[in-house]
Design a protein around this motif. Structure first.
Motif, PDB file in Angstrom:
ATOM      1  N   GLY A   1      -0.861  65.122  31.085  1.00 29.36           N
ATOM      2  CA  GLY A   1      -0.538  63.794  31.754  1.00 29.36           C
ATOM      3  C   GLY A   1      -1.266  63.824  33.185  1.00 29.36           C
ATOM      4  O   GLY A   1      -1.756  64.544  33.777  1.00 29.36           O
TER       5      GLY A   1
ATOM      6  N   GLY B   1       4.473  63.532  33.805  1.00 20.87           N
ATOM      7  CA  GLY B   1       4.504  62.070  33.537  1.00 20.87           C
ATOM      8  C   GLY B   1       3.305  61.695  32.847  1.00 20.87           C
ATOM      9  O   GLY B   1       2.350  62.401  32.883  1.00 20.87           O
TER      10      GLY B   1
ATOM     11  N   GLU C   1       1.367  65.744  20.755  1.00 18.94           N
ATOM     12  CA  GLU C   1       1.706  65.867  19.246  1.00 18.94           C
ATOM     13  C   GLU C   1       1.076  66.753  18.522  1.00 18.94           C
ATOM     14  O   GLU C   1       1.517  67.414  17.842  1.00 18.94           O
ATOM     15  CB  GLU C   1       1.665  64.329  18.687  1.00 18.94           C
ATOM     16  CG  GLU C   1       3.009  63.396  19.272  1.00 18.94           C
ATOM     17  CD  GLU C   1       2.752  62.201  18.502  1.00 18.94           C
ATOM     18  OE1 GLU C   1       2.416  62.165  17.388  1.00 18.94           O
ATOM     19  OE2 GLU C   1       3.431  61.111  19.215  1.00 18.94           O
TER      20      GLU C   1
ATOM     21  N   LYS D   1      -0.641  61.428  24.549  1.00 19.10           N
ATOM     22  CA  LYS D   1       0.643  61.478  23.930  1.00 19.10           C
ATOM     23  C   LYS D   1      -0.054  61.996  22.446  1.00 19.10           C
ATOM     24  O   LYS D   1       0.914  63.174  21.867  1.00 19.10           O
ATOM     25  CB  LYS D   1       1.218  60.233  23.481  1.00 19.10           C
ATOM     26  CG  LYS D   1       2.373  60.243  22.685  1.00 19.10           C
ATOM     27  CD  LYS D   1       3.152  58.641  22.711  1.00 19.10           C
ATOM     28  CE  LYS D   1       4.481  58.844  21.521  1.00 19.10           C
ATOM     29  NZ  LYS D   1       4.132  58.933  20.409  1.00 19.10           N
TER      30      LYS D   1
ATOM     31  N   LYS E   1       3.345  59.463  27.538  1.00 20.42           N
ATOM     32  CA  LYS E   1       4.263  58.805  26.526  1.00 20.42           C
ATOM     33  C   LYS E   1       3.447  57.580  25.587  1.00 20.42           C
ATOM     34  O   LYS E   1       4.043  57.180  24.710  1.00 20.42           O
ATOM     35  CB  LYS E   1       5.377  57.995  27.298  1.00 20.42           C
ATOM     36  CG  LYS E   1       6.188  58.785  27.989  1.00 20.42           C
ATOM     37  CD  LYS E   1       7.380  57.971  28.727  1.00 20.42           C
ATOM     38  CE  LYS E   1       8.603  58.809  29.374  1.00 20.42           C
ATOM     39  NZ  LYS E   1       9.496  58.176  30.102  1.00 20.42           N
ATOM     40  N   THR E   2       2.215  57.389  26.208  1.00 18.39           N
ATOM     41  CA  THR E   2       1.075  56.626  25.198  1.00 18.39           C
ATOM     42  C   THR E   2      -0.282  57.033  25.177  1.00 18.39           C
ATOM     43  O   THR E   2      -0.388  57.923  26.007  1.00 18.39           O
ATOM     44  CB  THR E   2       1.189  55.309  26.069  1.00 18.39           C
ATOM     45  OG1 THR E   2       0.821  55.470  27.513  1.00 18.39           O
ATOM     46  CG2 THR E   2       2.695  54.588  26.239  1.00 18.39           C
TER      47      THR E   2
ATOM     48  N   ASP F   1      -6.130  54.943  28.508  1.00 15.42           N
ATOM     49  CA  ASP F   1      -5.097  56.136  29.201  1.00 15.42           C
ATOM     50  C   ASP F   1      -5.817  56.700  30.395  1.00 15.42           C
ATOM     51  O   ASP F   1      -5.179  57.268  31.452  1.00 15.42           O
ATOM     52  CB  ASP F   1      -4.765  57.532  28.423  1.00 15.42           C
ATOM     53  CG  ASP F   1      -6.462  57.917  27.683  1.00 15.42           C
ATOM     54  OD1 ASP F   1      -6.872  57.361  26.878  1.00 15.42           O
ATOM     55  OD2 ASP F   1      -6.783  58.856  28.343  1.00 15.42           O
TER      56      ASP F   1
END
Length: 324
Positions: free
Chosen positions: A120, A137, A149, A145, A140-141, A273
């Motif tokens: 991140g 941080g 995953e 992200k 999350k998107t 992003d």
């Protein structure tokens, strides 16, 4: 002469095509099979192309028919706005591929082409991320992200199939005139929107270096997770000056939307992003790549930037082809 039978995913991307061709020329490799949903634009040389979607169970059939024992997963990509399905392409595709690997008694090695996006970008980041570091941080998107995953599913696969050797290569962005990358598209823009009050530290890896690291991971056993980035960092302001691109300062609040509007006005775009990286930056430690993996990159971040500068004319917007 016997050798590895390698499957390369996402082979329609110009960089994956380059890696597949290089593997086909490696003496430790007997055969290379490239899979994707569309035929690559460039020549595949001695690589066999199979039209297949890794998001479907058909990938397991391809692996069985071709007797695949080594998988190189290179189909992870940030998605440009308007090109939906990013999560499905990255995460669901990886899940199906790992499921096929788990069922295959032939598979003995998996090389994952991951990204430093897994860390991140945030104002709380350390000076340098090590492989053991956790994201502070910005994961999350979007693509970060997805990468979090993907690596999580890969670790789960490793627990279920401890007999499979896994190498995860977390690569920085490459900046190259011949191969598409989101950061490369940004720096090719006629103007460069930047967050007012921020001058992010950026790292890059050269295409030849990243290709050679991937080939080394296939040819030899290099288990583990490794950061791949050229030594040193470059500030956004320094890169802009070298490229002769004017910087457009924008308020940090709402920077993502404002930057996109500026870029679209000059015929470019930005991945959803990327704005966090262009605000907070990111740098990674590559000691493990040298000391444990045993590979010394040939180009520093500064040299990658200079090579890119020499390959593009200042002030000219030019977007190279590739998967977006």
């Amino acid at each position: 002469m016997s050798g590895k039978v390698v499957l390369v995913t996402g082979v329609s991307d110009s960089f994956a095509t380059l890696v597949a061709r290089s593997l086909a020329e490696d003496p430790t490799v007997a055969r290379v099979v490239g899979v994707d949903t569309v035929l690559p634009e460039g020549s595949l040389g001695g690589v066999k192309f199979v039209r297949a979607d890794i998001r479907t169970p058909v990938i397991a059939k391809v692996m069985a028919v071709e007797d695949i024992d080594t998988v190189v997963h290179l189909s992870l990509h940030p998605q440009m706005r308007g090109h939906g399905g990013g999560k499905e392409l990255n995460v669901i595709g990886t899940m199906q591929l790992l499921a096929a690997c788990q069922r295959s008694p032939m598979v003995r090695k998996l090389v994952l082409g991951s990204s430093t996006a897994v860390y991140g970008s945030s104002p709380c980041d350390p000076a340098m991320f090590r492989e053991s570091s956790s994201a502070r941080g910005g994961v999350k998107t979007g693509f970060p992200k997805d990468i979090v995953e993907v690596e999580s599913y890969t670790r789960g696969f490793a627990r279920r199939r401890p007999d499979v050797l896994i190498t995860t290569l977390r690569a920085a962005h490459f900046l190259d005139a011949e191969h598409f990358s989101p950061i490369g598209q940004y720096f090719r823009s006629a103007v460069l929107p930047a967050a007012l009050g921020f001058d992010p530290r950026l790292q890059f890896v050269s295409v030849p270096d990243l290709r050679d690291v991937l080939v080394e991971a296939v040819a030899h056993d290099r288990p583990g997770t490794f950061n791949v980035a050229g030594d040193g960092v470059a500030l956004l302001s320094q890169i802009a000056r070298r490229l002769g691109r004017p910087v457009v300062p924008l308020p940090p609040v709402g920077f993502a939307g404002a930057a996109r509007r500026v870029l679209r006005a000059v015929g470019s775009d930005i991945t959803p992003d990327l704005h966090r990286l262009l605000t907070y930056g990111r740098a990674v430690d590559t000691t493990a790549l040298r000391d444990i993996f045993g590979f010394e990159l040939s180009q520093t971040t500064e040299e990658v930037v200079e090579q890119f500068r020499a390959s593009v004319r200042p002030g000219v917007l030019s977007i190279v082809g590739g998967r977006s």
